[in-house]
Design a protein around this motif. Structure first.
Motif, PDB file in Angstrom:
ATOM      1  N   UNK A 183       0.814  -1.215   0.000  1.00 29.64           N
ATOM      2  CA  UNK A 183       0.000   0.000   0.000  1.00 29.64           C
ATOM      3  C   UNK A 183       0.845   1.263   0.000  1.00 29.64           C
ATOM      4  N   UNK A 184       2.098   1.173   0.433  1.00 30.07           N
ATOM      5  CA  UNK A 184       2.949   2.369   0.482  1.00 30.07           C
ATOM      6  C   UNK A 184       3.828   2.541  -0.758  1.00 30.07           C
ATOM      7  N   UNK A 185       3.640   1.682  -1.776  1.00 29.85           N
ATOM      8  CA  UNK A 185       4.374   1.880  -3.024  1.00 29.85           C
ATOM      9  C   UNK A 185       3.995   3.244  -3.612  1.00 29.85           C
ATOM     10  N   UNK A 186       4.947   4.011  -4.141  1.00 32.48           N
ATOM     11  CA  UNK A 186       4.633   5.357  -4.638  1.00 32.48           C
ATOM     12  C   UNK A 186       3.515   5.388  -5.678  1.00 32.48           C
ATOM     13  N   UNK A 187       3.463   4.409  -6.576  1.00 35.86           N
ATOM     14  CA  UNK A 187       2.402   4.390  -7.583  1.00 35.86           C
ATOM     15  C   UNK A 187       1.051   4.077  -6.956  1.00 35.86           C
ATOM     16  N   UNK A 188       1.048   3.254  -5.921  1.00 35.05           N
ATOM     17  CA  UNK A 188      -0.208   2.948  -5.226  1.00 35.05           C
ATOM     18  C   UNK A 188      -0.676   4.177  -4.456  1.00 35.05           C
ATOM     19  N   UNK A 189       0.239   4.837  -3.766  1.00 29.11           N
ATOM     20  CA  UNK A 189      -0.097   6.052  -3.021  1.00 29.11           C
ATOM     21  C   UNK A 189      -0.647   7.123  -3.963  1.00 29.11           C
ATOM     22  N   UNK A 190      -0.095   7.172  -5.194  1.00 33.75           N
ATOM     23  CA  UNK A 190      -0.546   8.160  -6.181  1.00 33.75           C
ATOM     24  C   UNK A 190      -1.899   7.804  -6.785  1.00 33.75           C
ATOM     25  N   UNK A 191      -2.434   6.632  -6.459  1.00 37.46           N
ATOM     26  CA  UNK A 191      -3.739   6.244  -6.977  1.00 37.46           C
ATOM     27  C   UNK A 191      -3.710   5.711  -8.399  1.00 37.46           C
ATOM     28  N   UNK A 192      -2.562   5.192  -8.856  1.00 35.83           N
ATOM     29  CA  UNK A 192      -2.475   4.642 -10.207  1.00 35.83           C
ATOM     30  C   UNK A 192      -3.432   3.465 -10.341  1.00 35.83           C
ATOM     31  N   UNK A 193      -4.319   3.497 -11.328  1.00 35.37           N
ATOM     32  CA  UNK A 193      -5.279   2.396 -11.475  1.00 35.37           C
ATOM     33  C   UNK A 193      -4.586   1.048 -11.641  1.00 35.37           C
ATOM     34  N   UNK A 194      -5.233   0.002 -11.154  1.00 41.53           N
ATOM     35  CA  UNK A 194      -4.832  -1.391 -11.359  1.00 41.53           C
ATOM     36  C   UNK A 194      -3.646  -1.836 -10.509  1.00 41.53           C
ATOM     37  N   UNK A 195      -3.045  -0.938  -9.731  1.00 47.59           N
ATOM     38  CA  UNK A 195      -1.874  -1.280  -8.933  1.00 47.59           C
ATOM     39  C   UNK A 195      -2.219  -1.291  -7.448  1.00 47.59           C
ATOM     40  N   UNK A 196      -1.652  -2.279  -6.719  1.00 49.34           N
ATOM     41  CA  UNK A 196      -1.873  -2.328  -5.276  1.00 49.34           C
ATOM     42  C   UNK A 196      -1.780  -3.735  -4.738  1.00 49.34           C
ATOM     43  N   UNK A 197      -2.203  -3.932  -3.491  1.00 47.89           N
ATOM     44  CA  UNK A 197      -2.166  -5.262  -2.870  1.00 47.89           C
ATOM     45  C   UNK A 197      -3.368  -6.103  -3.304  1.00 47.89           C
ATOM     46  N   UNK A 198      -3.235  -7.400  -3.175  1.00 49.86           N
ATOM     47  CA  UNK A 198      -4.331  -8.310  -3.512  1.00 49.86           C
ATOM     48  C   UNK A 198      -5.253  -8.522  -2.316  1.00 49.86           C
ATOM     49  N   UNK A 199      -6.571  -8.529  -2.523  1.00 44.45           N
ATOM     50  CA  UNK A 199      -7.519  -8.801  -1.435  1.00 44.45           C
ATOM     51  C   UNK A 199      -7.717 -10.309  -1.257  1.00 44.45           C
ATOM     52  N   UNK A 200      -6.746 -10.956  -0.645  1.00 48.04           N
ATOM     53  CA  UNK A 200      -6.772 -12.415  -0.545  1.00 48.04           C
ATOM     54  C   UNK A 200      -8.005 -12.895   0.238  1.00 48.04           C
ATOM     55  N   UNK A 201      -8.643 -13.965  -0.199  1.00 47.30           N
ATOM     56  CA  UNK A 201      -9.792 -14.507   0.539  1.00 47.30           C
ATOM     57  C   UNK A 201      -9.387 -15.007   1.914  1.00 47.30           C
ATOM     58  N   UNK A 202     -10.347 -15.024   2.817  1.00 46.43           N
ATOM     59  CA  UNK A 202     -10.095 -15.513   4.175  1.00 46.43           C
ATOM     60  C   UNK A 202     -10.256 -17.030   4.211  1.00 46.43           C
ATOM     61  N   UNK A 203      -9.441 -17.721   3.420  1.00 46.22           N
ATOM     62  CA  UNK A 203      -9.433 -19.175   3.365  1.00 46.22           C
ATOM     63  C   UNK A 203      -8.050 -19.658   3.785  1.00 46.22           C
ATOM     64  N   UNK A 204      -7.986 -20.421   4.851  1.00 39.94           N
ATOM     65  CA  UNK A 204      -6.698 -20.951   5.288  1.00 39.94           C
ATOM     66  C   UNK A 204      -6.059 -21.759   4.167  1.00 39.94           C
ATOM     67  N   UNK A 205      -4.802 -21.503   3.895  1.00 42.56           N
ATOM     68  CA  UNK A 205      -4.076 -22.269   2.899  1.00 42.56           C
ATOM     69  C   UNK A 205      -4.263 -21.818   1.473  1.00 42.56           C
ATOM     70  N   UNK A 206      -5.027 -20.754   1.234  1.00 47.79           N
ATOM     71  CA  UNK A 206      -5.293 -20.306  -0.143  1.00 47.79           C
ATOM     72  C   UNK A 206      -4.115 -19.526  -0.730  1.00 47.79           C
TER      73      UNK A 206
END
Length: 359
Positions: A120-143
């Protein structure tokens, strides 16, 4: 810049070539160049090939498939906790009907979309560049671990392929890879549910891919490729192969030497899964016909575009939640946005249909 005529190279192919890329991964310079020449032939004459010798072992493939089945077996409510519309960088769960290359024909599938992981602190993510950022991983153990391991492995194969494509164009092996440092390269986990009533419904409508190229792990047959004569050619299922196809960005870079070929998933009843990795270049890359190829061909056949803006514009026009944001004024299309399906072989067929005399 003049319009391209229909490409006669693609008119007659009836089969999809199979290429062993092991020498590209592990061979010396001469071996890599030999494979690159084979890649170049497929990219120019078909735009598709099946790739073996990629080194992605069964445990990685099975781990990915197992976790996809676990995710899609959840209730709709559980999957919608990671609904793609909850996020601003286009990752998460895609329910049936959400996506459609043709807005009048929603695709009959569901998916979970992830991409190159950035903090989330990557400069392009902070700048709001579309399509860039962390993945919203599912709450599934082992996924997360097996899915991320597959992503890392196929992404590295993609980097090797990018070097091979550069060699095939007569460039330095690393020339295009300079533009691949933190790309919005998306891995999709796609589920085609069993539907005994499916008669005319498409799986995925005919389209070309927006990025440089795609590496697809299928689990069943169903993929078809359009040749230059407009015929649909079946891609035979091989458990040991990844299917590779050229995308819009590589067609532009190559000034049309490589072609982004239209493809679709034919109408089906059976349940199956599919896992494409869309190999992209960095968001801010200006993609234009490379000078060496413009010189070779005598002219530039394509206007330049920003890679990420093109990908974002096509995505906005393809996903319902983004079209709704666009209509509300919450987002805007990037400047110079192209209509969906206006590049590659798909675009050529559209141009021919538009130019045909009306009776």
């Amino acid at each position: 810049m003049s319009p391209l005529p229909a490409d006669p190279r693609l008119a007659d192919f009836q089969t999809i070539p199979v290429i062993d890329i092991d020498p590209l991964l592990h061979g010396n310079a001469a071996a890599r160049r030999a494979v690159a020449n084979t890649l170049g032939h497929a990219a120019r004459e078909v735009g598709f090939f099946q790739m073996v010798g990629h080194g992605i072992d069964d445990s990685l493939r099975h781990g990915l498939i197992t976790q996809a089945k676990r995710f899609f077996a959840q209730s709709t409510d559980a999957k919608m906790q990671r609904y793609i519309g909850h996020y601003h960088h286009h990752r998460g769960y895609v329910p049936p009907g959400e996506e459609s290359p043709d807005p009048t024909k929603p695709d009959m599938k569901e998916a979970f979309d992830l991409a190159f992981e950035l903090p989330a602190n990557d400069p392009d993510v902070v700048a709001g560049t579309p399509l860039l950022g962390p993945n919203p991983w599912p709450a599934l153990d082992g996924f997360r671990a097996p899915v991320a391991a597959y992503y890392d492995a196929v992404y590295q194969v993609g980097r090797a392929l990018m070097g091979g494509f550069a060699l095939a164009l007569g460039l330095e092996e690393q020339q295009l890879l300079r533009h691949v440092t933190k790309p919005p390269s998306q891995l999709r986990l796609i589920h085609y549910p069993y539907n005994p009533d499916a008669q005319d419904a498409q799986g995925i409508g005919a389209h070309t891919d927006y990025e440089c190229f795609t590496l697809l792990l299928p689990t069943a047959p169903g993929l078809e490729v359009m040749n230059g004569a407009g015929e649909w050619i079946d891609v035979p299922f091989r458990e040991d192969a990844l299917v590779v196809n050229i995308g819009d960005m590589l067609e532009i870079w190559s000034n049309g030497e490589f072609v982004a070929t239209s493809h679709r998933v034919r109408k089906v009843k059976e349940e199956r899964y599919s896992f494409p990795l869309f190999f992209a270049c960095d968001y801010h890359t200006e993609v234009a016909p490379l000078p060496a190829l413009v010189k070779r061909h005598g002219q530039a056949n394509y206007a330049s575009l920003k890679a990420g803006d093109h990908l974002y514009a096509q995505t906005i026009q393809t996903f319902r939640y983004l079209r709704e944001r666009l209509a509300k004024g919450d987002i805007t299309l990037p400047e110079g946005a192209r209509e969906v399906g206006s590049l590659g072989q798909h675009g050529k067929h559209k141009e021919q249909q538009n130019e045909a005399p009306k009776r």
